[in-house]
Scaffold this motif. Structure first.
Motif, PDB file in Angstrom:
ATOM      1  N   SER A 128     -34.202  32.728   7.322  1.00 20.13           N
ATOM      2  CA  SER A 128     -34.419  34.112   7.730  1.00 20.13           C
ATOM      3  C   SER A 128     -34.023  34.214   9.198  1.00 20.13           C
ATOM      4  O   SER A 128     -34.629  33.579  10.057  1.00 20.13           O
ATOM      5  CB  SER A 128     -35.890  34.494   7.533  1.00 20.13           C
ATOM      6  OG  SER A 128     -36.110  35.841   7.884  1.00 20.13           O
ATOM      7  N   LEU A 160     -27.406  38.015   3.533  1.00 19.16           N
ATOM      8  CA  LEU A 160     -27.459  39.473   3.531  1.00 19.16           C
ATOM      9  C   LEU A 160     -27.600  39.933   4.977  1.00 19.16           C
ATOM     10  O   LEU A 160     -28.662  39.765   5.586  1.00 19.16           O
ATOM     11  CB  LEU A 160     -28.647  39.964   2.705  1.00 19.16           C
ATOM     12  CG  LEU A 160     -28.801  39.340   1.307  1.00 19.16           C
ATOM     13  CD1 LEU A 160     -30.031  39.909   0.616  1.00 19.16           C
ATOM     14  CD2 LEU A 160     -27.545  39.580   0.463  1.00 19.16           C
ATOM     15  N   MET A 194     -34.571  43.778   0.482  1.00 21.25           N
ATOM     16  CA  MET A 194     -33.621  42.827   1.070  1.00 21.25           C
ATOM     17  C   MET A 194     -34.187  41.404   1.062  1.00 21.25           C
ATOM     18  O   MET A 194     -33.507  40.461   0.678  1.00 21.25           O
ATOM     19  CB  MET A 194     -33.290  43.276   2.492  1.00 21.25           C
ATOM     20  CG  MET A 194     -32.469  42.320   3.326  1.00 21.25           C
ATOM     21  SD  MET A 194     -32.259  43.028   4.997  1.00 21.25           S
ATOM     22  CE  MET A 194     -31.445  41.690   5.850  1.00 21.25           C
ATOM     23  N   TRP A 195     -35.437  41.243   1.470  1.00 19.92           N
ATOM     24  CA  TRP A 195     -36.034  39.913   1.546  1.00 19.92           C
ATOM     25  C   TRP A 195     -36.208  39.285   0.153  1.00 19.92           C
ATOM     26  O   TRP A 195     -36.253  38.076   0.018  1.00 19.92           O
ATOM     27  CB  TRP A 195     -37.372  39.990   2.261  1.00 19.92           C
ATOM     28  CG  TRP A 195     -37.396  39.451   3.653  1.00 19.92           C
ATOM     29  CD1 TRP A 195     -38.011  38.310   4.075  1.00 19.92           C
ATOM     30  CD2 TRP A 195     -36.804  40.025   4.832  1.00 19.92           C
ATOM     31  NE1 TRP A 195     -37.831  38.131   5.433  1.00 19.92           N
ATOM     32  CE2 TRP A 195     -37.091  39.180   5.922  1.00 19.92           C
ATOM     33  CE3 TRP A 195     -36.055  41.170   5.074  1.00 19.92           C
ATOM     34  CZ2 TRP A 195     -36.675  39.427   7.226  1.00 19.92           C
ATOM     35  CZ3 TRP A 195     -35.633  41.436   6.370  1.00 19.92           C
ATOM     36  CH2 TRP A 195     -35.940  40.578   7.422  1.00 19.92           C
ATOM     37  N   HIS A 207     -34.126  39.981  -2.505  1.00 22.29           N
ATOM     38  CA  HIS A 207     -32.817  39.868  -3.152  1.00 22.29           C
ATOM     39  C   HIS A 207     -32.263  38.456  -2.965  1.00 22.29           C
ATOM     40  O   HIS A 207     -32.458  37.836  -1.922  1.00 22.29           O
ATOM     41  CB  HIS A 207     -31.870  40.891  -2.533  1.00 22.29           C
ATOM     42  CG  HIS A 207     -30.577  41.061  -3.248  1.00 22.29           C
ATOM     43  ND1 HIS A 207     -29.550  40.139  -3.193  1.00 22.29           N
ATOM     44  CD2 HIS A 207     -30.122  42.086  -4.038  1.00 22.29           C
ATOM     45  CE1 HIS A 207     -28.527  40.584  -3.901  1.00 22.29           C
ATOM     46  NE2 HIS A 207     -28.841  41.754  -4.433  1.00 22.29           N
ATOM     47  N   LYS A 212     -29.801  34.620   1.670  1.00 19.11           N
ATOM     48  CA  LYS A 212     -30.576  34.548   2.906  1.00 19.11           C
ATOM     49  C   LYS A 212     -30.465  35.891   3.625  1.00 19.11           C
ATOM     50  O   LYS A 212     -29.606  36.707   3.294  1.00 19.11           O
ATOM     51  CB  LYS A 212     -30.056  33.414   3.797  1.00 19.11           C
ATOM     52  CG  LYS A 212     -29.804  32.099   3.065  1.00 19.11           C
ATOM     53  CD  LYS A 212     -31.002  31.603   2.282  1.00 19.11           C
ATOM     54  CE  LYS A 212     -30.713  30.294   1.570  1.00 19.11           C
ATOM     55  NZ  LYS A 212     -31.853  29.836   0.751  1.00 19.11           N
ATOM     56  N   GLN A 213     -31.325  36.142   4.611  1.00 22.75           N
ATOM     57  CA  GLN A 213     -31.289  37.446   5.268  1.00 22.75           C
ATOM     58  C   GLN A 213     -31.161  37.318   6.776  1.00 22.75           C
ATOM     59  O   GLN A 213     -31.626  36.357   7.378  1.00 22.75           O
ATOM     60  CB  GLN A 213     -32.519  38.283   4.924  1.00 22.75           C
ATOM     61  CG  GLN A 213     -33.848  37.687   5.278  1.00 22.75           C
ATOM     62  CD  GLN A 213     -34.380  36.751   4.198  1.00 22.75           C
ATOM     63  OE1 GLN A 213     -33.941  36.795   3.052  1.00 22.75           O
ATOM     64  NE2 GLN A 213     -35.301  35.896   4.579  1.00 22.75           N
TER      65      GLN A 213
END
Length: 793
Positions: free
Chosen positions: A307, A584, A620-621, A623, A626-627
């Motif tokens: 993250s 992402l 988003m987190w 899906h 990685k974000q």
């Protein structure tokens, strides 16, 4: 010949000093000794050939060491020195003092009755610039010297030293395979033949000659020509007495005889822009991140939580140095639970408005915030806080500044020789010539350099698409197909494959990330695996999912009433989710230049904007992938980012009326990261289809998305997003186990985040009612504009 004004800079090791200067090797003679070289056994040397003399004075000689310094000749040892502005030069050796003949234009020479050259120094005399009655000690010079006081300095002769660069280094440079190029080229303090100084080396194969200039020679390189080390194109000179902190550049004689003054492409430290000299440096940092590096090598990034908090160091907290950032940034990022920071480019760049993406000093962290060791201190502090460091790396292009890489030695060198291939059509910059082995070596070694010298954990490679395609931003007729008739830049493909393979081999645990916006096949495939297009994989570890970013931001920008017509924009990413290993990204590029900040993209009033913002982050987190989130978006900053002032931290000040609104979003981001890190289902199987399953992906009328994530042991997490502004009661969703209750572990509508507090407080017991192709189902309340995460009790 008039003398140069003496320097008062105590860091200058090789220049005239005043009588008040103290220290070894500095002397003054008010009444200079008679210039009678012959009486000391020194006879006249053979004159230099006119061509050699002219080339030396013009800085266009390829082998000054063959003419300067000491050489055996018939009848003794010939010594020749080039010291512009000197009044006399005397050789000093054990038991020997011999003044050389003056030959004009700064040349001094003589033949001594010696069989071999001893270890010697030079005593060089200069006019002080004062008349004798002005001198501080009142000593007088003789009338023949115009009543001038004399300053003498004792120095080493750079031209008595053998080459300080080894044959293996030259061989590897010639092959384009020197993986530690920064140790061979550039400026390196060292001890050579028992003498301390700095070795200067530079690659300039088209130059007629190269000279070193700096604050140690008043920026006049006439007496400091470098020697060419053969076909390697490398020039070298060891300068005794020059050490850390010295400023320098290279004075290059182009093929046409004109001169250009250039910063060192391999400089590891630079002046603070807009000044652009290179600085001699070496590291003294003692690393304390051994535990971090040992654990890093044991992790597989694709099966680990990642993250990322993206940061522009210069504006995160404007005015902070690297060492001040080392106190504040790790604490902030750790508190929010991000596993990594991604730093926008830190390599030196002349224009701050480029955000670092137009690099001139590829081997030097920007001096705006401190020294290279200060930057090491920042990385060290982040590691000791348990935070990885990714840096943006820009091998796609470089600016045209006339003191940097462009036409470095008078001809295209780092850029492609074909002007149509060299000019980048979008950014007014130049593209690297990836087909030239030395240029490829420069870049591959640079990638390794950041990982090894600064302990960087990842390289995010900028603008990969612009490198891969010959027709990138070019119209028909503006580009030439490759040898197979295609549009692929085969040289760039080879470079990226070599870079990735080298980094992964040398730097265990490091990840490379591609910003690649096209459907190029195999960006994150291993280089030895050939794909359908006939190319091996590029070898990146991860790739930014630009398609997901554009589609999802497009969806949430619509009013909820229109979202049903764009439902597929949120589901389409799963069609290709496992074609690459994805990140992402909600990056800086999405919150500048009129695109608005993330919360400002959302429709509705302020409450609805924040609710949309929170729901989107929850989606988003959860899906696959990685974000990455850019600074300021973690607390719903309403304004676009500007490098001039950075995030609007005042929004979090307790005195601000809406402070709770922004603090609530930041609290959510902290909770997202906390639950994410503790839930293997959200990251352990990001790159395989078995890690994801739709529960409902076609509820367009409801604006609802629901899916399951699975860990390696099968343990699930259920993520449900409701992108409509209405509460949906008793919303039925199929679940895989009809006997297992589910509990809410995160709800973006919670009051503590600024929401309406529509929750599912009690465990949700399944019913034996088949739904969505599953034997059991649960009924839950979906809060408006919110994402809910649930897992089995």
């Amino acid at each position: 010949m008039s003398a140069r004004p003496p320097s008062r800079n105590s860091s200058v090791p090789d220049g005239p000093r005043r009588t008040s200067d103290t220290g070894p090797g500095r002397r003054q003679s008010a009444a200079p000794p008679p210039r009678t070289g012959a009486s000391h056994g020194v006879r006249a040397a053979r004159p230099l050939a006119d061509g050699d003399r002219e080339r030396l004075l013009a800085g266009a000689h390829h082998d000054p060491h063959a003419l300067l310094g000491a050489h055996s000749v018939r009848g003794g040892m010939e010594l020749r020195v080039l010291r512009p502005f000197a009044r006399s030069v005397t050789m000093l050796a054990k038991g020997l003092r011999a003044e050389l003949h003056e030959d004009g234009d700064g040349f001094f020479s003589g033949v001594l009755p010696l069989r071999t050259a001893p270890e010697y120094q030079l005593l060089v005399a200069y006019d002080s610039g004062e008349t004798s009655d002005e001198a501080s000690d009142g000593d007088a010079g003789d009338a023949s010297d115009g009543n001038r006081a004399r300053i003498e300095i004792e120095v080493q002769d750079p031209y008595r030293f053998l080459p300080s660069l080894g044959e293996l280094d030259l061989h590897l440079i010639g092959e384009g395979r020197h993986e530690e190029l920064w140790r061979a080229l550039g400026a390196h303090p060292m001890t050579h033949q028992g003498v301390t100084g700095t070795r200067f080396t530079v690659w300039a194969p088209n130059a007629q000659g190269v000279r070193v200039v700096g604050d140690f020679n008043y920026w006049d390189g006439t007496g400091y020509p470098m020697r060419s080390l053969g076909s390697s194109g490398v020039w070298e000179l060891f300068l005794p007495g020059v050490g850390e902190g010295a400023l320098y550049k290279f004075d290059i004689a182009r093929p046409d005889g004109s001169h250009t003054l250039r910063a060192d492409p391999m400089a590891r430290r630079t002046e603070v822009p807009p000044a652009n000299a290179s600085i001699v440096t070496e590291s003294h940092h003692v690393w304390r991140d051994d535990e971090w590096l040992a654990r890093r090598a044991d992790r597989t990034v694709h099966e680990s939580p990642l993250s990322v908090y993206e940061v522009h160091l210069g504006s995160w907290r404007p005015g902070l140095t690297y060492r001040q950032l080392a106190v504040q940034l790790p604490a902030y990022v750790k508190d929010l639970g991000f596993t990594h920071v991604e730093l926008m480019p830190v390599a030196e760049h002349p224009f701050g408005g480029s955000w670092g993406y137009q690099v001139t000093g590829f081997y030097a962290p920007t001096a705006r915030m401190g020294t290279p060791d200060d930057f090491r201190h920042l990385v060290d502090a982040l590691h000791r806080a348990g935070i990885g460091v990714i840096v943006d790396w820009v091998p796609a292009h470089f600016p045209k500044d006339d003191w940097a890489l462009a036409q470095f030695d008078g001809r295209p060198l780092y850029e492609h020789a074909d002007p149509a291939r060299a000019a980048h059509p979008d950014w007014g910059t130049l593209e690297f010539d990836y087909g030239r082995k030395e240029v490829r070596n420069f870049l591959v070694a640079n990638a390794v350099y950041w990982c090894e010298e600064f302990h960087i954990d990842g390289l995010r490679v900028d603008a990969v698409a612009s490198m891969l395609y010959l027709d990138y931003s070019r119209e028909q007729g503006e580009w030439t197909p490759n040898e197979h008739g295609g549009r692929e830049n085969l040289d760039a493909v080879g470079f990226l494959q070599e870079m990735n393979a080298t980094v992964y081999r040398r730097c265990p645990g490091v990840v490379t990330v591609a910003e690649e916006s096209t459907a190029w096949d195999g960006v994150t495939r291993a280089t030895h695996h050939v794909g359908p297009g006939g190319f091996g994989g590029l070898g990146f570890g991860l790739k930014w999912n630009m398609g997901w970013m554009h589609d999802s931001l497009g969806y949430v920008a619509h009013e909820p009433v229109h979202r049903k017509f764009h439902h597929n924009e949120m589901t389409f990413s799963m069609v290709y989710a496992y074609s690459e290993n994805y990140v992402l990204p909600i990056s800086h590029d999405e919150v500048v230049h009129g695109k608005r900040s993330l919360v400002s993209k959302m429709p509705g009033d302020w409450w609805q904007q924040r609710a949309n913002h929170r729901a989107y982050l929850g989606f988003m987190w959860a899906h696959p992938g990685k974000q990455l989130l850019f600074m300021g978006q973690e607390f719903a900053q309403g304004a676009e980012w500007s490098e001039g002032h950075g995030p609007d931290w005042w929004l979090l000040d307790p005195s601000y009326a809406a402070e709770a609104d922004h603090r609530g979003v930041r609290d959510l981001v902290r909770e997202l990261n906390t639950v994410y890190a503790a839930t293997p289902a959200l990251w352990q199987r990001d790159t395989v289809p078995e890690g994801f399953a739709w529960v409902v992906g076609d509820a367009a009328e409801d604006n609802v998305f629901a899916f399951l994530r699975h860990a390696a042991d099968g343990s699930p997490l259920l993520a449900v997003s409701n992108f409509s502004p209405v509460v949906r009661h008793e919303y039925r969703l199929g679940v895989p186990d009809a006997a297992q209750a589910w509990t809410e572990v995160l709800n973006t509508d919670a009051a503590r985040y600024g929401g309406g507090d529509v929750l599912n407080p009690d465990p949700l017991k399944p019913e034996s009612v088949a739904s969505h192709g599953r034997p059991g189902s649960i009924q839950l309340t979906l809060p408006p504009l919110a994402t809910v995460w649930l897992r089995p009790v």
